[in-house]
Write a protein that holds these residues in place. Structure first.
Motif, PDB file in Angstrom:
ATOM      1  N   MET A   1      -4.864   2.869 -11.040  1.00  0.00           N
ATOM      2  CA  MET A   1      -3.439   3.167 -11.204  1.00  0.00           C
ATOM      3  C   MET A   1      -2.646   1.874 -11.139  1.00  0.00           C
ATOM      4  O   MET A   1      -2.969   0.977 -10.365  1.00  0.00           O
ATOM      5  N   GLU A   2      -1.590   1.775 -11.947  1.00  0.00           N
ATOM      6  CA  GLU A   2      -0.685   0.634 -11.883  1.00  0.00           C
ATOM      7  C   GLU A   2       0.392   0.842 -10.822  1.00  0.00           C
ATOM      8  O   GLU A   2       0.883  -0.102 -10.228  1.00  0.00           O
ATOM      9  N   HIS A   3       0.745   2.109 -10.602  1.00  0.00           N
ATOM     10  CA  HIS A   3       1.790   2.443  -9.642  1.00  0.00           C
ATOM     11  C   HIS A   3       1.297   3.579  -8.749  1.00  0.00           C
ATOM     12  O   HIS A   3       0.449   4.368  -9.146  1.00  0.00           O
ATOM     13  N   ALA A   4       1.869   3.659  -7.555  1.00  0.00           N
ATOM     14  CA  ALA A   4       1.570   4.756  -6.628  1.00  0.00           C
ATOM     15  C   ALA A   4       2.887   5.435  -6.283  1.00  0.00           C
ATOM     16  O   ALA A   4       3.509   5.121  -5.269  1.00  0.00           O
ATOM     17  N   PRO A   5       3.352   6.382  -7.120  1.00  0.00           N
ATOM     18  CA  PRO A   5       4.692   6.929  -6.945  1.00  0.00           C
ATOM     19  C   PRO A   5       4.789   8.161  -6.048  1.00  0.00           C
ATOM     20  O   PRO A   5       5.889   8.592  -5.720  1.00  0.00           O
ATOM     21  N   HIS A   6       3.656   8.769  -5.686  1.00  0.00           N
ATOM     22  CA  HIS A   6       3.702  10.069  -5.033  1.00  0.00           C
ATOM     23  C   HIS A   6       3.416   9.972  -3.534  1.00  0.00           C
ATOM     24  O   HIS A   6       2.311   9.603  -3.129  1.00  0.00           O
ATOM     25  N   PRO A   7       4.378  10.291  -2.686  1.00  0.00           N
ATOM     26  CA  PRO A   7       4.149  10.262  -1.239  1.00  0.00           C
ATOM     27  C   PRO A   7       3.001  11.171  -0.826  1.00  0.00           C
ATOM     28  O   PRO A   7       2.770  12.218  -1.427  1.00  0.00           O
TER      29      PRO A   7
END
Length: 417
Positions: free
Chosen positions: A386-392
């Motif tokens: 993943m490039e981003h980790a947006p989900h808490p």
């Protein structure tokens, strides 16, 4: 005047709050001598996650393995309907191995004495403990410790210490949120929101913005100005005594208490580690402690806070202890997660806030070090990069290019503070 023994001068307990099992473990690892927690009933933080009976057992086992004590709060002001449930709750607590109960209500105190006769009882600040006679009263009933009212000065605490039995312990809040009402006995929340602060459901109306409305002109609101700075007339600054460890120790306080059972693991880690370091530095070398005060201040400022004050310790607070123009926190760092395990060279975390590959973050270690690192790699539980980790609360595996340890905390510095 009674002399303070060396044991009382040299060994103040650092008592840290925890609102969940994760935060309890953080407090223990980052320097607590004792942790206080609330169960799912009868504490004054109903909005905190709080502990199931299973988590209480797990938390106490974790803490005791590391020679840290655990105190359980049961400090509501009880009504008739509560008393039988309190008795049942205390019966359940028998098997947990708790070190003490924190109580404010005399009826709850009597039930604790009957059900848990071998468990220490600490009298909550909620009981309005403002004089040495009150301390003596609770001592004669069998309490081991009394928590001072926040409204006491250090001079008053020294007098209490001199006039109570040496074996009786004094616990005092030295850091955290201040309440606008005397010893926390507030009716604003109950009146305005139907939620009783004295039963754990405070909505913090002291942080709200107020205006005046004339009775015959509904809807016409006039701002309340204590002065030109604003209308948050009840909003206190937070307490911080990191610069005054010598005075606190000299006063004979046995336990230095941090407020905040609704705080994050990042907050608890930062406050626990900083006070642990400051106390140990002072006991080792007072001059070294003095030289490090700017460092302690900078570390404490990395927590989320409302600006700082010394409260009532050096006299009655004035207008400078209030924040009139806003009710927001100062936030220096964002909590990203805690290292839970290593697997094939990657580290497992439960993500708390968004971050991305390539970002520079900080690793906060229990031993006092802060290490800057860059996020090189993120993947989810399925092994997908993943490039981003947006989900808490998403479970992730990450690589920062450095060796990490379980319980290391990851945080990101915010540009705007």
């Amino acid at each position: 005047m009674q002399e303070i023994s060396q044991s009382k001068i040299l060994k103040p307990e650092l008592l840290i709050p925890a609102g969940s099992l994760e935060v309890l473990k953080t407090a223990v690892i980052f320097g607590a001598d004792a942790v206080y927690i609330g169960g799912e009933a009868f504490g004054l933080r109903a909005k905190a996650k709080n502990f199931s009976m299973e988590d209480i057992r797990k938390g106490i086992a974790f803490a005791h393995k590391r020679n840290v004590k655990v105190y359980v709060t049961a400090n509501i002001l009880a009504h008739n309907r509560d008393l039988e449930d309190v008795r049942e709750y205390f019966e359940e607590l028998k098997s947990t191995g708790l070190d003490a109960l924190i109580i404010s209500d005399p009826a709850v105190f009597l039930i604790a004495r009957q059900v848990l006769p071998n468990v220490d009882i600490h009298i909550s600040t909620q009981a309005n403990n403002t004089n040495y006679g009150t301390f003596q009263f609770w001592y004669e009933l069998g309490a081991k410790r009394v928590v001072t009212a926040r409204e006491l000065s250090l001079e008053e605490i020294r007098e209490i210490r001199a006039k109570i039995p040496e074996e009786m312990e004094i616990e005092t809040f030295i850091h955290g949120a201040m309440c606008i009402s005397y010893s926390g006995r507030c009716l604003l929340s109950s009146f305005m929101a139907g939620r009783d602060a004295n039963r754990g459901a405070c909505t913090h109306p002291c942080r709200w913005k107020y205006a005046v409305m004339e009775e015959t002109r509904p809807g016409e609101y006039m701002p309340v100005y204590e002065n030109e700075r604003g209308t948050y007339i009840f909003n206190s600054k937070d307490l911080c005594m990191i610069e005054h460890i010598p005075e606190l120790i000299e006063s004979g306080i046995d336990s230095f208490k941090i407020e905040g059972r609704m705080k994050t693991a990042l907050y608890v880690a930062a406050v626990a580690r900083t006070y642990r370091t400051a106390i140990d530095d002072y006991l080792k070398d007072p001059r070294y402690y003095q030289s490090r005060i700017p460092f302690y201040q900078s570390e404490i400022a990395k927590c989320t806070y409302r600006q700082y004050t010394t409260g009532f310790f050096f006299g009655k607070p004035d207008e400078n202890t209030q924040i009139y123009d806003n009710n927001t926190y100062i936030k220096g760092y964002t909590y990203l997660g805690m290292i839970e395990e290593e697997k094939n060279g990657k580290y497992r975390i439960e993500q708390k806030n968004k971050f991305s590959v390539g970002e520079k973050i900080e690793v906060m270690k229990p031993d006092g070090r802060n290490i800057e690192a860059r996020v090189l790699f993120i993947e989810n539980e399925d092994g997908t990069a993943m490039e981003h980790a947006p989900h808490p609360k998403q479970i992730l595996y990450i690589d920062l290019g450095i060796k990490l340890e379980i319980y290391d905390i990851l945080r990101r510095k915010e540009i705007c503070v």
